[in-house]
Design a protein around this motif. Sequence first.
Motif, PDB file in Angstrom:
ATOM      1  N   TYR A 128      10.522   0.573   2.286  1.00  0.00           N
ATOM      2  CA  TYR A 128      10.631   0.546   0.825  1.00  0.00           C
ATOM      3  C   TYR A 128      11.498  -0.623   0.355  1.00  0.00           C
ATOM      4  CZ  TYR A 128       8.054   4.796  -0.078  1.00  0.00           C
ATOM      5  OH  TYR A 128       7.060   5.717  -0.188  1.00  0.00           O
ATOM      6  N   ASP A 150       4.399  -1.755   3.368  1.00  0.00           N
ATOM      7  CA  ASP A 150       3.372  -0.726   3.586  1.00  0.00           C
ATOM      8  C   ASP A 150       3.183  -0.431   5.067  1.00  0.00           C
ATOM      9  OD1 ASP A 150       2.911  -0.350   0.908  1.00  0.00           O
ATOM     10  OD2 ASP A 150       1.209  -1.756   0.819  1.00  0.00           O
ATOM     11  N   HIS A 186       5.009  -6.660   0.030  1.00  0.00           N
ATOM     12  CA  HIS A 186       4.321  -5.369   0.001  1.00  0.00           C
ATOM     13  C   HIS A 186       3.569  -5.076   1.292  1.00  0.00           C
ATOM     14  CE1 HIS A 186       5.231  -4.421  -4.149  1.00  0.00           C
ATOM     15  NE2 HIS A 186       4.991  -5.690  -4.454  1.00  0.00           N
ATOM     16  N   LYS A 215       9.199  -3.528   0.308  1.00  0.00           N
ATOM     17  CA  LYS A 215       8.316  -3.436  -0.860  1.00  0.00           C
ATOM     18  C   LYS A 215       9.059  -3.821  -2.138  1.00  0.00           C
ATOM     19  CE  LYS A 215       5.258  -0.263  -1.329  1.00  0.00           C
ATOM     20  NZ  LYS A 215       4.446   0.943  -1.413  1.00  0.00           N
TER      21      LYS A 215
END
Length: 84
Positions: free
Chosen positions: A20, A32, A28, A23
């Motif tokens: 996280y 992920d 991203h 992200k």
Amino acid sequence: MKYVIITLFISIIILICVGYYFKNIGDHLMGDKLVGIGILVSSFILMPLFIYHRWKNKKVKDYMLTEENIRKMRDYEKKKEDLK
């Protein structure tokens, strides 16, 4: 076994948090991947280890609904009502 499960759990939590974080800073794809790996490891490695650890040396018959266990439950409820 207990320490393996605890260590694995903490590692998974750290992996998901790092995912996280990635992200949040804008990567991203890497975020992920890390979150996905954390979820997969928790469901396919941690959960079976935990279930095995909790159920080893237990009798499955004690947890099944048999005529004998139904009779025990009824006797327990009857005894509990008599005490009131």
